[in-house]
Design a protein around this motif. Structure first.
Motif, PDB file in Angstrom:
ATOM      1  N   HIS A  30       0.859  -1.193   0.000  1.00 24.71           N
ATOM      2  CA  HIS A  30       0.000   0.000   0.000  1.00 24.71           C
ATOM      3  C   HIS A  30       0.891   1.237   0.000  1.00 24.71           C
ATOM      4  O   HIS A  30       2.047   1.184   0.428  1.00 24.71           O
ATOM      5  CB  HIS A  30      -0.900   0.032   1.243  1.00 24.71           C
ATOM      6  N   ALA A  31       0.311   2.368  -0.446  1.00 25.90           N
ATOM      7  CA  ALA A  31       1.087   3.603  -0.474  1.00 25.90           C
ATOM      8  C   ALA A  31       0.167   4.810  -0.378  1.00 25.90           C
ATOM      9  O   ALA A  31      -1.024   4.727  -0.656  1.00 25.90           O
ATOM     10  CB  ALA A  31       1.911   3.686  -1.761  1.00 25.90           C
ATOM     11  N   LEU A  32       0.756   5.922   0.036  1.00 27.36           N
ATOM     12  CA  LEU A  32       0.126   7.234  -0.041  1.00 27.36           C
ATOM     13  C   LEU A  32       0.859   8.006  -1.132  1.00 27.36           C
ATOM     14  O   LEU A  32       2.088   8.114  -1.108  1.00 27.36           O
ATOM     15  CB  LEU A  32       0.258   7.988   1.280  1.00 27.36           C
ATOM     16  N   VAL A  33       0.105   8.534  -2.102  1.00 22.80           N
ATOM     17  CA  VAL A  33       0.678   9.275  -3.222  1.00 22.80           C
ATOM     18  C   VAL A  33       0.312  10.744  -3.060  1.00 22.80           C
ATOM     19  O   VAL A  33      -0.873  11.086  -3.018  1.00 22.80           O
ATOM     20  CB  VAL A  33       0.148   8.729  -4.569  1.00 22.80           C
ATOM     21  N   PRO A  34       1.305  11.629  -2.951  1.00 24.77           N
ATOM     22  CA  PRO A  34       1.020  13.058  -2.799  1.00 24.77           C
ATOM     23  C   PRO A  34       0.281  13.643  -4.007  1.00 24.77           C
ATOM     24  O   PRO A  34       0.556  13.297  -5.147  1.00 24.77           O
ATOM     25  CB  PRO A  34       2.410  13.689  -2.665  1.00 24.77           C
ATOM     26  N   LEU A  35      -0.659  14.531  -3.715  1.00 28.25           N
ATOM     27  CA  LEU A  35      -1.449  15.231  -4.723  1.00 28.25           C
ATOM     28  C   LEU A  35      -1.195  16.719  -4.607  1.00 28.25           C
ATOM     29  O   LEU A  35      -0.554  17.174  -3.665  1.00 28.25           O
ATOM     30  CB  LEU A  35      -2.941  14.940  -4.517  1.00 28.25           C
ATOM     31  N   LEU A  77       3.525   2.075   2.662  1.00 26.78           N
ATOM     32  CA  LEU A  77       2.878   1.714   3.920  1.00 26.78           C
ATOM     33  C   LEU A  77       2.984   0.211   4.134  1.00 26.78           C
ATOM     34  O   LEU A  77       2.115  -0.548   3.710  1.00 26.78           O
ATOM     35  CB  LEU A  77       1.400   2.136   3.902  1.00 26.78           C
ATOM     36  N   PRO A  78       4.037  -0.252   4.820  1.00 24.14           N
ATOM     37  CA  PRO A  78       4.157  -1.680   5.090  1.00 24.14           C
ATOM     38  C   PRO A  78       3.127  -2.113   6.133  1.00 24.14           C
ATOM     39  O   PRO A  78       2.822  -1.367   7.064  1.00 24.14           O
ATOM     40  CB  PRO A  78       5.581  -1.841   5.611  1.00 24.14           C
ATOM     41  N   ALA A  79       2.571  -3.303   5.944  1.00 23.88           N
ATOM     42  CA  ALA A  79       1.583  -3.831   6.882  1.00 23.88           C
ATOM     43  C   ALA A  79       2.234  -4.120   8.230  1.00 23.88           C
ATOM     44  O   ALA A  79       3.391  -4.511   8.305  1.00 23.88           O
ATOM     45  CB  ALA A  79       0.961  -5.107   6.324  1.00 23.88           C
ATOM     46  N   GLY A  80       1.475  -3.910   9.291  1.00 26.89           N
ATOM     47  CA  GLY A  80       1.940  -4.195  10.636  1.00 26.89           C
ATOM     48  C   GLY A  80       2.391  -2.947  11.355  1.00 26.89           C
ATOM     49  O   GLY A  80       2.996  -2.058  10.782  1.00 26.89           O
ATOM     50  N   TRP A 109      -2.113  -0.376  11.141  1.00 23.13           N
ATOM     51  CA  TRP A 109      -2.534  -1.603  10.460  1.00 23.13           C
ATOM     52  C   TRP A 109      -3.358  -2.399  11.453  1.00 23.13           C
ATOM     53  O   TRP A 109      -2.846  -2.827  12.480  1.00 23.13           O
ATOM     54  CB  TRP A 109      -1.313  -2.380   9.999  1.00 23.13           C
ATOM     55  N   ARG A 110      -4.659  -2.545  11.185  1.00 20.58           N
ATOM     56  CA  ARG A 110      -5.548  -3.280  12.088  1.00 20.58           C
ATOM     57  C   ARG A 110      -6.444  -4.208  11.293  1.00 20.58           C
ATOM     58  O   ARG A 110      -7.128  -3.767  10.369  1.00 20.58           O
ATOM     59  CB  ARG A 110      -6.439  -2.319  12.874  1.00 20.58           C
ATOM     60  N   GLU A 111      -6.420  -5.475  11.663  1.00 24.60           N
ATOM     61  CA  GLU A 111      -7.322  -6.481  11.092  1.00 24.60           C
ATOM     62  C   GLU A 111      -7.303  -6.464   9.565  1.00 24.60           C
ATOM     63  O   GLU A 111      -8.335  -6.501   8.904  1.00 24.60           O
ATOM     64  CB  GLU A 111      -8.738  -6.290  11.620  1.00 24.60           C
ATOM     65  N   GLY A 112      -6.126  -6.354   8.975  1.00 30.70           N
ATOM     66  CA  GLY A 112      -5.976  -6.424   7.532  1.00 30.70           C
ATOM     67  C   GLY A 112      -6.253  -5.147   6.772  1.00 30.70           C
ATOM     68  O   GLY A 112      -6.331  -5.164   5.541  1.00 30.70           O
ATOM     69  N   SER A 113      -6.413  -4.019   7.467  1.00 29.26           N
ATOM     70  CA  SER A 113      -6.689  -2.735   6.816  1.00 29.26           C
ATOM     71  C   SER A 113      -5.866  -1.628   7.463  1.00 29.26           C
ATOM     72  O   SER A 113      -5.480  -1.740   8.622  1.00 29.26           O
ATOM     73  CB  SER A 113      -8.163  -2.366   6.953  1.00 29.26           C
ATOM     74  N   PHE A 114      -5.671  -0.549   6.714  1.00 22.81           N
ATOM     75  CA  PHE A 114      -5.039   0.632   7.280  1.00 22.81           C
ATOM     76  C   PHE A 114      -6.102   1.580   7.802  1.00 22.81           C
ATOM     77  O   PHE A 114      -7.164   1.737   7.205  1.00 22.81           O
ATOM     78  CB  PHE A 114      -4.180   1.367   6.234  1.00 22.81           C
ATOM     79  N   SER A 137     -10.378   7.550  14.652  1.00 16.07           N
ATOM     80  CA  SER A 137      -9.720   6.680  13.697  1.00 16.07           C
ATOM     81  C   SER A 137     -10.725   6.267  12.617  1.00 16.07           C
ATOM     82  O   SER A 137     -11.879   5.987  12.924  1.00 16.07           O
ATOM     83  CB  SER A 137      -9.197   5.429  14.421  1.00 16.07           C
ATOM     84  N   VAL A 138     -10.271   6.252  11.351  1.00 15.03           N
ATOM     85  CA  VAL A 138     -11.107   5.871  10.218  1.00 15.03           C
ATOM     86  C   VAL A 138     -10.352   4.860   9.364  1.00 15.03           C
ATOM     87  O   VAL A 138      -9.169   5.044   9.083  1.00 15.03           O
ATOM     88  CB  VAL A 138     -11.466   7.115   9.360  1.00 15.03           C
ATOM     89  N   THR A 139     -11.043   3.798   8.942  1.00 11.33           N
ATOM     90  CA  THR A 139     -10.458   2.805   8.046  1.00 11.33           C
ATOM     91  C   THR A 139     -10.370   3.384   6.639  1.00 11.33           C
ATOM     92  O   THR A 139     -11.305   4.027   6.161  1.00 11.33           O
ATOM     93  CB  THR A 139     -11.309   1.519   8.039  1.00 11.33           C
ATOM     94  N   LEU A 140      -9.238   3.148   5.975  1.00 10.56           N
ATOM     95  CA  LEU A 140      -9.011   3.676   4.630  1.00 10.56           C
ATOM     96  C   LEU A 140      -9.348   2.633   3.570  1.00 10.56           C
ATOM     97  O   LEU A 140      -9.092   1.442   3.744  1.00 10.56           O
ATOM     98  CB  LEU A 140      -7.554   4.103   4.461  1.00 10.56           C
TER      99      LEU A 140
END
Length: 168
Positions: A30-35, A77-80, A109-114, A137-140
């Motif tokens: 996963h990644a965050l790409v700047p806009l 964004l590495p998992a974990g 990283w919670r329950e398989g989601s960021f 907190s909000v799931t992405l």
């Protein structure tokens, strides 16, 4: 741990080849790409060799069509675990902009989601035009636009981001 430094422009060039190559380059799924609005003013963005969503350099996100900052760096964004976002060198993802708090937010990283958690930032954290409360907190999901202060980023899995990239 310092994430690999890969420009958005180079990242999209790698995604054209394969998701596996992009995963190897950034070390994450996963990644965050700047806009925009933090695009470089040097004019070199005109040399982009990919088109996104068939309309020049636009990316489809949950917040509408957005422009990637091709001279900026992708945030893998590495998992974990959890990654701190902020202006300080103690942050895992350093965004050196005046509207970013020293410790602005946390990506978890919670329950398989960021998820993104606002850490009491002064200028706020938004997900798709929704302002998060301090400590909320909000799931992405793929294509979500995350805004820290005024820094805008699109979140996505590498397969999702690859689905946006086409050759000219």
């Amino acid at each position: 741990m310092t994430p690999p430094r890969v420009s958005v422009h180079h990242f999209f060039q790698i995604l054209i080849r394969s998701v596996a190559d992009a995963r190897a380059a950034v070390g994450a799924d996963h990644a965050l790409v700047p806009l925009e609005p933090w695009a470089s003013a040097d004019g070199e963005t005109a040399t982009v060799t990919v088109t996104l969503t068939g309309r020049g350099h636009l990316v489809s996100t949950h917040a509408g069509k957005q422009v990637p900052v091709l001279q900026a760096e992708v945030f893998p964004l590495p998992a974990g675990g959890a990654l701190l976002v902020g202006r300080t060198s103690r942050a895992n993802l350093v965004i050196d902009q005046p509207t970013i708090s020293r410790l602005h937010a946390e990506l978890q990283w919670r329950e398989g989601s960021f998820c993104v958690l606002d850490k009491g930032s002064y200028n706020g954290t938004m997900v798709n035009h929704r302002v998060l409360e301090q400590g909320e907190s909000v799931t992405l999901d793929d294509g979500d636009v995350v805004i820290f202060g005024e820094a805008q980023l699109v979140f996505g899995s590498l397969p999702h981001l690859a689905s946006l990239v086409t050759k000219k």
